[in-house]
Motif scaffolding. Structure first.
Motif, PDB file in Angstrom:
ATOM      1  N   ALA A   1      -5.805   4.504  -8.785  1.00  0.00           N
ATOM      2  CA  ALA A   1      -4.724   3.631  -8.324  1.00  0.00           C
ATOM      3  C   ALA A   1      -5.097   2.194  -8.621  1.00  0.00           C
ATOM      4  CB  ALA A   1      -4.493   3.826  -6.832  1.00  0.00           C
TER       5      ALA A   1
ATOM      6  N   GLU B   1      -2.776  -0.320  -8.651  1.00  0.00           N
ATOM      7  CA  GLU B   1      -1.960  -1.158  -7.800  1.00  0.00           C
ATOM      8  C   GLU B   1      -1.430  -0.318  -6.651  1.00  0.00           C
ATOM      9  OE1 GLU B   1       1.124  -3.000  -9.941  1.00  0.00           O
ATOM     10  OE2 GLU B   1      -0.191  -4.197 -11.227  1.00  0.00           O
ATOM     11  N   PRO B   2      -1.239  -0.928  -5.482  1.00  0.00           N
ATOM     12  CA  PRO B   2      -0.689  -0.183  -4.356  1.00  0.00           C
ATOM     13  C   PRO B   2       0.667   0.405  -4.701  1.00  0.00           C
ATOM     14  CG  PRO B   2      -1.568  -2.292  -3.646  1.00  0.00           C
ATOM     15  CD  PRO B   2      -1.558  -2.305  -5.135  1.00  0.00           C
TER      16      PRO B   2
ATOM     17  N   ASN C   1      -7.183   1.626  -2.913  1.00  0.00           N
ATOM     18  CA  ASN C   1      -5.832   1.699  -2.362  1.00  0.00           C
ATOM     19  C   ASN C   1      -5.934   1.552  -0.852  1.00  0.00           C
ATOM     20  OD1 ASN C   1      -3.059   2.009  -2.423  1.00  0.00           O
ATOM     21  ND2 ASN C   1      -3.150   4.225  -2.185  1.00  0.00           N
TER      22      ASN C   1
ATOM     23  N   THR D   1      -3.631   2.757   2.772  1.00  0.00           N
ATOM     24  CA  THR D   1      -2.554   3.605   3.269  1.00  0.00           C
ATOM     25  C   THR D   1      -2.181   3.165   4.670  1.00  0.00           C
ATOM     26  OG1 THR D   1      -3.408   5.452   1.968  1.00  0.00           O
ATOM     27  CG2 THR D   1      -1.858   5.987   3.725  1.00  0.00           C
TER      28      THR D   1
ATOM     29  N   LYS E   1      -5.262   8.405   0.063  1.00  0.00           N
ATOM     30  CA  LYS E   1      -5.163   8.228  -1.389  1.00  0.00           C
ATOM     31  C   LYS E   1      -6.226   7.224  -1.813  1.00  0.00           C
ATOM     32  CE  LYS E   1      -1.334   8.512  -3.593  1.00  0.00           C
ATOM     33  NZ  LYS E   1       0.020   8.302  -4.168  1.00  0.00           N
TER      34      LYS E   1
ATOM     35  N   SER F   1     -11.126   1.162  -0.256  1.00  0.00           N
ATOM     36  CA  SER F   1      -9.911   1.847   0.202  1.00  0.00           C
ATOM     37  C   SER F   1      -9.818   1.663   1.705  1.00  0.00           C
ATOM     38  CB  SER F   1      -9.945   3.334  -0.154  1.00  0.00           C
ATOM     39  OG  SER F   1     -10.001   3.518  -1.553  1.00  0.00           O
TER      40      SER F   1
ATOM     41  N   GLY G   1       0.816  -1.201   0.000  1.00  0.00           N
ATOM     42  CA  GLY G   1       0.000   0.000   0.000  1.00  0.00           C
ATOM     43  C   GLY G   1       0.850   1.250   0.000  1.00  0.00           C
ATOM     44  N   THR G   2       0.199   2.367   0.213  1.00  0.00           N
ATOM     45  CA  THR G   2       0.884   3.660   0.298  1.00  0.00           C
ATOM     46  C   THR G   2       1.342   3.886   1.730  1.00  0.00           C
ATOM     47  OG1 THR G   2      -0.458   4.575  -1.487  1.00  0.00           O
ATOM     48  CG2 THR G   2       0.615   6.144  -0.009  1.00  0.00           C
TER      49      THR G   2
END
Length: 694
Positions: free
Chosen positions: A254, A256-257, A322, A324, A318, A301, A224-225
């Motif tokens: 997004a 892909e992470p 996705n 985070t 984000k 997300s 992930g982010t």
């Protein structure tokens, strides 16, 4: 104790220059971000919110209402789509947001910005239909919005969370959000991957309170982010805190992470065991989110952090599709530049009072103000403000009960009801929603039943007026059953004529006291009334009518037995019924206190006949007879308790005056009948009236 609203309005600091909030926040404000984690922390299972290895996630479905309609219609996710409610938008998917469309737009303006926009009106109820539908040109004057499809899809997602994390805690936060406590599953995985942590080394200096060995390196690739520990000086505007999930802000698709540049490195010397826990939770979250996407078709997300507050903030860092991760080391620099009024519960009047009192705008500005000062101005309860600014949140993730205590169907009327006859239309529309929701809930739990049905009405801006009535059990809940009760309550609230003018602007029909009945409450009715009726009454699922008054020789049924008898009307006799035609002592008991034989009411009624015949039973009815015996025993147990209460009430009455001798009332001792006072203007007339006054 002062409250934030009153304190800010009535008290001002004597020297406001000292509280300008421009001092520099220090790292001491975040002194609990890297606690020493010991074997005791790892091996304990009851540390709760103070667990240093705690990991919480918030998972949010992307543009949920729009996604539900896209999946229902089988449309390409790349098509721009909005969900319409009357003349407004309630959901905008991410492809449509690229055209600058938001929920604030009217449908006409949205179509101008995107000519190929797919517009789906939300399902609605209309009178005469048992279920909502996607009708052509629904009218707010006759239809009511239905969110039932979205509720059902939401429950599917919640169920996948629970199946993917059997040992985790899942709390539904809203129709499209859920908090997940990964602490226990992560601990189990930690001990599985690093079995050497399960045993305290013999040479540990402090035994089980010795710190864990240094953590292994972590690879964050594909997880992930990662929020950077040292963010860039000029971060993107409003990054991580979009003002609205459907705002015009451009969001990257997004697929892909990704990992933020310079966010973390393989040999990061800041790595802690909590980071390891976060990485494991990220793996589990990624797997569950992928299952939801492949099996249900919804993208999600997520945000992962050490508590619910930070997970909620991080989830929107984000989007869409996705997740985070907020490490403890990144919390200070993530929170300090954030406008504090965008934090939940710190907006509105409280946020404005804080900003005016201390001339501050960001979290970093407020960190310079001591706890004593905040409590002095805003009361002792304002400690939560002090802690939340430092990323401290001790609220638990608690799974909400599957059985809600109430169900509500409401309609704000664009044209007020001014005649009593106009209300019956909306009663049926609201009854359709309640019938659907209650039947769906009973699919998983047939014993589910509300105690009362309540009707609320509001005239203009006045307070609500309400009436309620008991709602007896019946197997099949139909619109007609609910509407009949609603119609009766409507008549009690507004009457039938137009003698009193009214202007109803809101109507609500609800169930209250919803709970699960005991097993006996649903099976006893087979014994009580599942026999051929001598009066030819049909066993329908219509609302039960009041029963005939019992004779003075029979005891009045308890509410439990009465409800069970009513519900028997809707039980289909799947097993052959035994007809009791003689007085059978199995359906009675002898009271030890009074020595009387107490009979079940329906057994008395059945014992009136003396034909002496019993319905034949084949060999396959043994189980049914055993079931009848269990029902009879339960009914007798309820009757014993009721009879015991009768004696207990007598004892209490006797204890009220223990010394007073019991008085035997004989005919001569009976009090003389009171003479009713004659109404004024009636009785003797003329001179007889004069003598009667003396």
């Amino acid at each position: 104790m002062a409250t934030p609203r009153t304190a800010a309005a009535s008290l001002k600091p004597t020297s406001k220059s000292y509280w300008k909030g421009k001092a520099k926040a220090t790292e001491d404000d975040f002194d609990d971000l890297n606690p020493t984690i010991t074997y005791r922390h790892l091996l304990s299972n009851n540390l709760g919110v103070r667990d240093p290895l705690r990991v919480i996630a918030l998972c949010d479905s992307d543009a949920f209402y729009a996604a539900c309609e896209q999946v229902r219609l089988g449309l390409d996710p790349a098509l721009p789509l909005v969900v319409q409610q009357w003349d407004s938008l309630i959901a905008v998917n991410y492809p449509a947001r690229k055209y600058g469309i938001s929920r604030m737009d009217k449908i006409r303006d949205a179509k101008k910005r995107c000519p190929n926009l797919v517009v789906v009106h939300v399902a609605t109820y209309r009178e005469g239909e048992a279920e909502p539908g996607y009708w052509e040109n629904p009218d707010t004057l006759t239809h009511k919005v239905s969110l039932d499809h979205y509720r059902r899809e939401s429950m599917k997602i919640i169920q996948m969370f629970k199946e993917g994390l059997p040992t985790g805690e899942v709390e539904k936060a809203s129709i499209d959000e859920a908090f997940i406590d990964f602490t226990r599953p992560v601990r189990e995985e930690l001990l599985k991957r690093y079995p050497y942590l399960a045993t305290v080394p013999p040479d540990a200096p402090n035994g089980i309170d010795s710190p864990l060995p240094p953590p292994p390196p972590i690879s964050w690739a594909g997880l992930g982010t990662i929020v950077p520990v040292h963010p860039p000086k000029d971060p993107p505007k409003e990054e991580g805190r979009p003002s609205s999930p459907t705002g015009g802000q451009k969001q990257q698709e997004a697929t892909e992470p990704a990992i933020e540049s310079d966010a973390v490195e393989e040999d990061d010397d800041l790595t802690t065991w909590h980071d390891v826990a976060l990485s494991i939770a990220a793996e589990l979250m990624l797997r569950i989110r992928e299952d939801i996407r492949t099996k249900l078709g919804y993208t999600t997300s997520a945000g992962l952090a050490r508590n619910k507050f930070l997970a909620k903030l991080t989830a929107s860092y984000k989007k869409p599709m996705n997740q985070t991760i907020l490490r403890n080391a990144a919390i200070p620099n993530y929170l300090k530049p954030m406008p504090f009024q965008k934090i939940r519960f710190l907006g509105g009047k409280l946020g404005k009072a804080l900003a005016e009192e201390y001339d501050v705008s960001t979290v970093g500005d407020l960190l310079t103000i001591s706890l004593e000062e905040i409590q002095r101005k805003f009361g002792e309860d304002s400690i939560w403000v002090y802690e939340i600014l430092r990323g401290i949140d001790r609220s638990e993730v608690k799974e909400k009960p599957a059985v809600t205590k109430s169900m509500l169907a409401s309609k704000n009327l664009p044209q007020p009801i001014t005649k009593a006859a106009q209300g019956y239309h909306w009663i049926r529309v609201l009854a359709a929603e309640l019938a659907l929701r209650l039947n769906e809930a009973r699919d998983g739990n047939p014993a589910l039943w509300p105690k009362s049905i309540v009707l609320h009405i509001r005239q203009s801006y006045d307070t609500f007026k309400s009436k309620q009535a008991p709602f007896p059990f019946t197997r099949n809940v139909t619109v007609d059953v609910i509407a009949s009760f609603g119609d009766k309550l409507w008549k009690e609230l507004v009457g039938t004529g137009g003698s009193v003018p009214f202007k109803v602007t809101n109507v609500q029909l609800s169930f209250s006291g919803i709970g699960t009945m005991e097993a006996g409450q649903r099976t006893i009715e087979g014994f009580l009334t599942s026999r051929p009726s001598s009066e030819g009454q049909s066993t329908t699922d219509s609302p039960p009518t009041p029963t005939k008054p019992q004779s003075g020789l029979k005891r009045k049924r308890s509410p439990e037995l009465q409800a069970a008898a009513m519900s028997a009307q809707s039980i289909s006799p799947s097993a052959p019924l035994k007809v009791i035609n003689r007085r059978d002592e199995r359906y009675s008991f002898v009271c030890e206190k009074c020595g009387q034989r107490i009979w079940l009411d329906d057994a008395d009624a059945a014992g009136d006949a003396d034909t002496g015949t019993v319905a034949d039973a084949d060999a396959g009815q043994e189980a049914a007879r055993a079931h009848d015996d269990a029902i009879r025993e339960h009914a007798l147990a309820v009757l014993r308790l009721e009879h015991a209460d009768f004696h207990f009430a007598q004892e209490l009455a006797a204890e009220a005056d223990e010394n007073a001798p019991k008085r035997v009332i004989r005919p001569l001792d009976r009090p003389a009948p009171t003479v009713k006072k004659k109404k004024k203007g009636s009785g003797e007339k003329g001179i007889a009236k004069f003598f009667s006054k003396r």
